[in-house]
Design an enzyme around this catalytic site. Sequence first.
Site, PDB file in Angstrom:
ATOM      1  N   ALA A 175       0.822  -1.222   0.000  1.00 30.07           N
ATOM      2  CA  ALA A 175       0.000   0.000   0.000  1.00 30.07           C
ATOM      3  C   ALA A 175       0.847   1.258   0.000  1.00 30.07           C
ATOM      4  O   ALA A 175       0.506   2.249  -0.662  1.00 30.07           O
ATOM      5  CB  ALA A 175      -0.924   0.000   1.214  1.00 30.07           C
ATOM      6  N   GLU A 176       1.948   1.244   0.732  1.00 31.56           N
ATOM      7  CA  GLU A 176       2.759   2.455   0.882  1.00 31.56           C
ATOM      8  C   GLU A 176       3.598   2.769  -0.355  1.00 31.56           C
ATOM      9  O   GLU A 176       3.683   3.916  -0.762  1.00 31.56           O
ATOM     10  CB  GLU A 176       3.683   2.331   2.098  1.00 31.56           C
ATOM     11  CG  GLU A 176       2.970   2.370   3.436  1.00 31.56           C
ATOM     12  CD  GLU A 176       2.499   3.761   3.839  1.00 31.56           C
ATOM     13  OE1 GLU A 176       2.785   4.734   3.122  1.00 31.56           O
ATOM     14  OE2 GLU A 176       1.841   3.864   4.883  1.00 31.56           O
ATOM     15  N   SER A 177       4.242   1.751  -0.927  1.00 29.26           N
ATOM     16  CA  SER A 177       5.210   2.023  -1.988  1.00 29.26           C
ATOM     17  C   SER A 177       5.079   1.125  -3.214  1.00 29.26           C
ATOM     18  O   SER A 177       5.811   1.330  -4.185  1.00 29.26           O
ATOM     19  CB  SER A 177       6.631   1.862  -1.440  1.00 29.26           C
ATOM     20  OG  SER A 177       6.877   0.491  -1.129  1.00 29.26           O
TER      21      SER A 177
END
Length: 186
Positions: free
Chosen positions: A61-63
Amino acid sequence: MKKRIRKKRRGAAFSLAIILIVAFAWYAGTVVFPIRYFDYIEKYSLETGVDKVLILSVIHAESGFDPEAVSAADARGLMQINESTGKFISQKLGMEDYTQEKLYDPETSIRMGTWYLSYLGGLFSAERTALAAYNAGPGRVREWIASPDTGDGENLLQIPYAETSSYVKKIELRKKIYRLLYFWKL
């Protein structure tokens, strides 16, 4: 004769369906929901007690598994750690040579992000609350818990920021998908 033709068609349709399911699972597992840096994820999962699937889901989700990722808020690396959080974590981990550039190193990012998830899990009893704090910050989440509109003094009952609420739901969905796609490995 017609029965035999129908039976062959059903068999062909069934075979095609199986091939499509396998192809979709392969595509989803290798392209859309990959597992990268698993040695580091496993290492720091064991060290901190944080679920491997949670770590994978946060990284996804983040990167999107891009170690060079930088957010609009200047969060960096696989687990998108910002400058102030990076300094806090590095002090807690005793990292004397820490610089923000080290967040681009996959192992460093996973080590620090996993430690931070563990830390937040110790601050907040519910995983959803810890995830909200990963996104919005623990101070803000404490305010939400204290507010009668969003908390009961001990628990976060509602996430008032749409971005944070969406983030938590995104992680929860990714956890389900990773468990389904990699049930034999995770």
